[in-house]
Scaffold this motif. Structure first.
Motif, PDB file in Angstrom:
ATOM      1  N   PHE A   1       0.866  -1.186   0.000  1.00 45.34           N
ATOM      2  CA  PHE A   1       0.000   0.000   0.000  1.00 45.34           C
ATOM      3  C   PHE A   1       0.897   1.229   0.000  1.00 45.34           C
ATOM      4  CE2 PHE A   1      -2.686  -3.308   1.618  1.00 45.34           C
ATOM      5  CZ  PHE A   1      -3.965  -3.007   1.170  1.00 45.34           C
ATOM      6  N   TYR A   2       0.827   2.016  -1.033  1.00 45.70           N
ATOM      7  CA  TYR A   2       1.685   3.192  -1.156  1.00 45.70           C
ATOM      8  C   TYR A   2       1.122   4.349  -0.323  1.00 45.70           C
ATOM      9  CZ  TYR A   2       5.180   6.119  -3.466  1.00 45.70           C
ATOM     10  OH  TYR A   2       6.257   6.911  -3.725  1.00 45.70           O
ATOM     11  N   HIS A   3       2.000   5.250   0.073  1.00 49.21           N
ATOM     12  CA  HIS A   3       1.563   6.425   0.840  1.00 49.21           C
ATOM     13  C   HIS A   3       1.942   7.705   0.088  1.00 49.21           C
ATOM     14  CE1 HIS A   3       0.682   8.987   4.265  1.00 49.21           C
ATOM     15  NE2 HIS A   3       1.845   9.594   4.064  1.00 49.21           N
ATOM     16  N   PRO A   4       1.050   8.688  -0.004  1.00 51.64           N
ATOM     17  CA  PRO A   4      -0.323   8.649   0.492  1.00 51.64           C
ATOM     18  C   PRO A   4      -1.298   8.311  -0.643  1.00 51.64           C
ATOM     19  CG  PRO A   4       0.298  10.913   0.020  1.00 51.64           C
ATOM     20  CD  PRO A   4       1.472  10.049  -0.397  1.00 51.64           C
ATOM     21  N   CYS A   5      -2.163   7.366  -0.426  1.00 50.89           N
ATOM     22  CA  CYS A   5      -3.143   6.938  -1.427  1.00 50.89           C
ATOM     23  C   CYS A   5      -4.485   6.663  -0.761  1.00 50.89           C
ATOM     24  CB  CYS A   5      -2.682   5.665  -2.132  1.00 50.89           C
ATOM     25  SG  CYS A   5      -1.342   5.882  -3.310  1.00 50.89           S
ATOM     26  N   LEU A   6      -5.532   6.714  -1.555  1.00 51.44           N
ATOM     27  CA  LEU A   6      -6.852   6.341  -1.051  1.00 51.44           C
ATOM     28  C   LEU A   6      -6.888   4.876  -0.638  1.00 51.44           C
ATOM     29  CD1 LEU A   6      -9.099   8.171  -3.664  1.00 51.44           C
ATOM     30  CD2 LEU A   6      -8.823   8.783  -1.266  1.00 51.44           C
ATOM     31  N   GLU A   7      -6.037   4.072  -1.277  1.00 55.32           N
ATOM     32  CA  GLU A   7      -6.001   2.642  -0.951  1.00 55.32           C
ATOM     33  C   GLU A   7      -5.618   2.391   0.503  1.00 55.32           C
ATOM     34  OE1 GLU A   7      -6.181   2.948  -5.227  1.00 55.32           O
ATOM     35  OE2 GLU A   7      -5.001   4.003  -3.703  1.00 55.32           O
ATOM     36  N   GLU A   8      -4.971   3.358   1.137  1.00 50.98           N
ATOM     37  CA  GLU A   8      -4.677   3.206   2.558  1.00 50.98           C
ATOM     38  C   GLU A   8      -5.970   3.175   3.370  1.00 50.98           C
ATOM     39  OE1 GLU A   8      -0.495   5.207   3.617  1.00 50.98           O
ATOM     40  OE2 GLU A   8      -1.862   6.582   2.574  1.00 50.98           O
ATOM     41  N   GLY A   9      -6.988   3.850   2.882  1.00 48.46           N
ATOM     42  CA  GLY A   9      -8.297   3.758   3.523  1.00 48.46           C
ATOM     43  C   GLY A   9      -8.851   2.342   3.419  1.00 48.46           C
ATOM     44  N   LEU A  10      -8.645   1.726   2.248  1.00 45.83           N
ATOM     45  CA  LEU A  10      -9.050   0.330   2.091  1.00 45.83           C
ATOM     46  C   LEU A  10      -8.309  -0.558   3.085  1.00 45.83           C
ATOM     47  CD1 LEU A  10     -10.209  -2.171   0.701  1.00 45.83           C
ATOM     48  CD2 LEU A  10      -8.492  -1.877  -1.105  1.00 45.83           C
ATOM     49  N   ARG A  11      -7.011  -0.300   3.267  1.00 47.40           N
ATOM     50  CA  ARG A  11      -6.255  -1.104   4.231  1.00 47.40           C
ATOM     51  C   ARG A  11      -6.818  -0.940   5.637  1.00 47.40           C
ATOM     52  NH1 ARG A  11       0.007   0.083   5.103  1.00 47.40           N
ATOM     53  NH2 ARG A  11      -0.923   2.054   5.744  1.00 47.40           N
ATOM     54  N   THR A  12      -7.190   0.283   5.992  1.00 47.37           N
ATOM     55  CA  THR A  12      -7.782   0.498   7.315  1.00 47.37           C
ATOM     56  C   THR A  12      -9.029  -0.354   7.501  1.00 47.37           C
ATOM     57  OG1 THR A  12      -6.945   2.762   7.401  1.00 47.37           O
ATOM     58  CG2 THR A  12      -8.789   2.232   8.853  1.00 47.37           C
ATOM     59  N   ALA A  13      -9.895  -0.374   6.470  1.00 50.32           N
ATOM     60  CA  ALA A  13     -11.124  -1.177   6.551  1.00 50.32           C
ATOM     61  C   ALA A  13     -10.790  -2.655   6.670  1.00 50.32           C
ATOM     62  CB  ALA A  13     -11.991  -0.916   5.323  1.00 50.32           C
ATOM     63  N   LEU A  14      -9.784  -3.127   5.916  1.00 51.58           N
ATOM     64  CA  LEU A  14      -9.410  -4.535   5.968  1.00 51.58           C
ATOM     65  C   LEU A  14      -8.811  -4.903   7.320  1.00 51.58           C
ATOM     66  CD1 LEU A  14      -7.850  -4.955   2.408  1.00 51.58           C
ATOM     67  CD2 LEU A  14     -10.043  -5.874   3.211  1.00 51.58           C
ATOM     68  N   ARG A  15      -8.041  -3.982   7.903  1.00 48.69           N
ATOM     69  CA  ARG A  15      -7.499  -4.244   9.240  1.00 48.69           C
ATOM     70  C   ARG A  15      -8.629  -4.346  10.261  1.00 48.69           C
ATOM     71  NH1 ARG A  15      -2.232  -0.179   9.454  1.00 48.69           N
ATOM     72  NH2 ARG A  15      -0.687  -1.694   8.709  1.00 48.69           N
ATOM     73  N   ASN A  16      -9.588  -3.465  10.137  1.00 52.72           N
ATOM     74  CA  ASN A  16     -10.742  -3.506  11.024  1.00 52.72           C
ATOM     75  C   ASN A  16     -11.482  -4.836  10.873  1.00 52.72           C
ATOM     76  OD1 ASN A  16     -13.903  -1.722  11.195  1.00 52.72           O
ATOM     77  ND2 ASN A  16     -12.789  -2.707  12.835  1.00 52.72           N
ATOM     78  N   LEU A  17     -11.657  -5.263   9.607  1.00 59.07           N
ATOM     79  CA  LEU A  17     -12.340  -6.536   9.346  1.00 59.07           C
ATOM     80  C   LEU A  17     -11.526  -7.708   9.897  1.00 59.07           C
ATOM     81  CD1 LEU A  17     -14.472  -8.319   8.047  1.00 59.07           C
ATOM     82  CD2 LEU A  17     -13.282  -8.060   5.853  1.00 59.07           C
ATOM     83  N   ASN A  18     -10.215  -7.683   9.703  1.00 56.21           N
ATOM     84  CA  ASN A  18      -9.375  -8.783  10.195  1.00 56.21           C
ATOM     85  C   ASN A  18      -9.470  -8.918  11.708  1.00 56.21           C
ATOM     86  OD1 ASN A  18      -7.776 -10.800   8.977  1.00 56.21           O
ATOM     87  ND2 ASN A  18      -5.908  -9.901   9.809  1.00 56.21           N
ATOM     88  N   ALA A  19      -9.550  -7.778  12.386  1.00 57.32           N
ATOM     89  CA  ALA A  19      -9.710  -7.813  13.846  1.00 57.32           C
ATOM     90  C   ALA A  19     -11.071  -8.393  14.227  1.00 57.32           C
ATOM     91  CB  ALA A  19      -9.542  -6.410  14.419  1.00 57.32           C
ATOM     92  N   GLU A  20     -12.112  -8.006  13.474  1.00 59.10           N
ATOM     93  CA  GLU A  20     -13.454  -8.519  13.751  1.00 59.10           C
ATOM     94  C   GLU A  20     -13.547 -10.017  13.465  1.00 59.10           C
ATOM     95  OE1 GLU A  20     -16.044  -6.912  15.120  1.00 59.10           O
ATOM     96  OE2 GLU A  20     -14.684  -5.220  15.395  1.00 59.10           O
TER      97      GLU A  20
END
Length: 486
Positions: free
Chosen positions: A449-468
């Motif tokens: 995931f490159y910085h800064p990109c909108l895809e980092e928002g996707l990573r945040t959602a995936l991290r949240n999902l992985n925790a859930e």
């Protein structure tokens, strides 16, 4: 009447029909493609491409008005010329149509037939009153057309659909849009950004293809900041007026009944399949809710006795997934099977991908929220990210929207997503690809995931999902592992 015998007849020369014709030709030269309307495909002539041309103009206008927020001051008034806008839309639209026409013209003349087809039997078609086609196999690829409820017809000559809008030479002052689906939202917002007074009226509460209630809530809020949208409108009357149409409705916020005049009423209330006029009853096909029963992997229809018919149905005509890439895929599957018949083969269906080109964009990938609700409780988890504080989104002043991602408990498989988000078309492609590859959420998080990109928002959602899913650590507040706002 002329008699013609062929192995395969394809009814329709749109995206599905052209795909079916080309696929069938790989197996036999005995093919005819029948078209009763104009060549050029719905997408090129009155659909995908001209709507995106209008949206591009609307985005340019919005960017000009919003420039001062970046410290860029445009001297004088910003003037939008409706004639210039529509001139470019029509010119570029014709360019895309010409490209399709060139493809059609390359098809041998003896393989093209003009006229409206209707079934005489399961293997016989009558084309207008000039030709009877005896076909061993038939592909129905007749597309779809706009439709609207009876009460809107009171608007008379002021009632238009997207089929009419893309022949306008100028923009009107006002438009009432009925139907906040894909077409209504895209055109309604675009017209509003181009200075047209717009109100959008719905009935059942739906906004585009969204089924996730949290995404729906955000969409309703965001669109109403830009133009009037009532997804559960109480419309009392529609009447033709001098040089316009009057719409009487209960105003959403005040609860007062008001009558407002508009130049046009745009009906964006659905596109049912073009099956009327086919005399499809003569084909002895098993029907449910007015549509032929078919196998979605072979596109083959059934007879009334549930035996398989030598008839295939593809694209918008079958009303399953009215999307261009799906129509093209289905056309190829149907045409291939019609050509190789009786050696029928299942075609590969892609993961679902749908995009609405509003701002923010709406997109679905893989399974939807409504799909996962059919699963047992506790068998799935949901992760999300709110783009209001996402770094790249804030930089671009596009920090609005919500992405919700779904995963399977136990396996950790990524199931799907719904979103209203900046440039969601790109995020949705990534997610659809991951879904089709049957990746787990953990595997997706291993990607760069490159910085800064909108895809980092996707990573945040995936991290949240992985925790859930209990397959990763809890979310870290304001994570800075690759920079601020990730």
């Amino acid at each position: 009447m002329q008699e013609k015998h062929v192995e395969v007849a394809v009814i329709g020369a749109g995206s599905a029909g052209l795909g079916a014709y080309n696929a069938a030709r790989a197996h036999t030269d005995s093919v005819v493609m029948i078209e009763g309307g104009p060549y050029g495909t719905t997408c090129a002539r009155v659909g995908c491409m001209p709507s995106k041309l209008l949206i591009a103009a609307a985005d340019a206008a919005h960017a000009a008005h919003d420039a001062k927020a970046f410290g860029v001051h445009i001297d004088g008034n910003i003037r939008i010329s409706g004639r210039d806008v529509m001139a470019r839309v029509l010119h570029e639209r014709d360019y895309f149509v010409d490209g399709v026409l060139e493809s059609v013209e390359r098809i041998e003349a003896e393989h093209r037939l003009r006229g409206h087809a209707r079934f005489e039997s399961a293997t016989t078609l009558i084309i207008d009153d000039h030709t009877r086609i005896h076909a061993e196999r038939i592909v129905i690829a007749t597309g779809s057309s706009p439709d609207y409820p009876e009460f809107l017809k009171a608007a008379g000559e002021r009632l238009v659909t997207n089929n009419d809008l893309f022949y306008w030479e100028d923009l009107p002052e006002s438009v009432a849009v009925f139907g906040p689906g894909v077409v209504g939202l895209e055109l309604g917002q675009a017209l509003s950004r181009l200075g047209v007074r717009v109100r959008v009226f719905g009935v059942g509460g739906a906004i585009g293809p969204i089924s996730d209630p949290e995404v729906h809530k955000q969409a309703y809020q965001h669109f109403n900041e830009a133009f009037y949208l009532d997804a559960r409108a109480d419309t009392r009357d529609v009447t033709l007026a001098d040089d316009g149409v009057n719409v009487t409705f209960v105003e959403r916020d005040s609860g007062q009944e008001i009558t407002e005049r508009f130049d046009y009423l745009l009906a964006a209330t659905g596109r049912p399949p073009n099956l009327k006029g086919l005399d499809i009853a003569n084909a002895d096909l098993r029907m449910e809710e007015g549509l032929p029963v078919f196998d979605r992997y072979t596109l083959q229809c059934q007879h009334n006795d549930e035996t398989l018919a030598p008839i295939f149905i593809a694209g918008d005509a079958n009303a399953e997934l009215p999307l261009l890439h799906e129509a093209s895929d289905e056309g190829r599957i149907a045409g291939d099977n019609a050509g190789r018949y009786p050696d029928i083969r299942a075609g590969r269906r892609r993961s679902m991908l749908s995009v609405v080109f509003t701002e923010p964009q709406i997109a679905l990938a893989g399974l939807t929220w409504s799909d996962i609700q059919k699963r047992s409780k506790g068998s799935y988890a949901i992760g999300e990210v709110d783009f209001s504080d996402q770094g790249r989104a804030r930089v671009m002043r596009k920090n609005r929207g919500l992405l919700r991602v779904y995963g399977e408990q136990g396996s950790g498989l990524f199931l799907g997503a719904e979103m209203i988000a900046p440039e969601a078309e790109h995020l949705a492609h990534l997610l659809a690809w991951c879904h089709q590859q049957r990746m787990t959420v953990a595997q997706m998080l291993e990607m760069p995931f490159y910085h800064p990109c909108l895809e980092e928002g996707l990573r945040t959602a995936l991290r949240n999902l992985n925790a859930e899913l209990r397959q990763g650590p809890a979310m870290a507040l304001h994570c800075l592992d690759t920079g601020p706002g990730c």
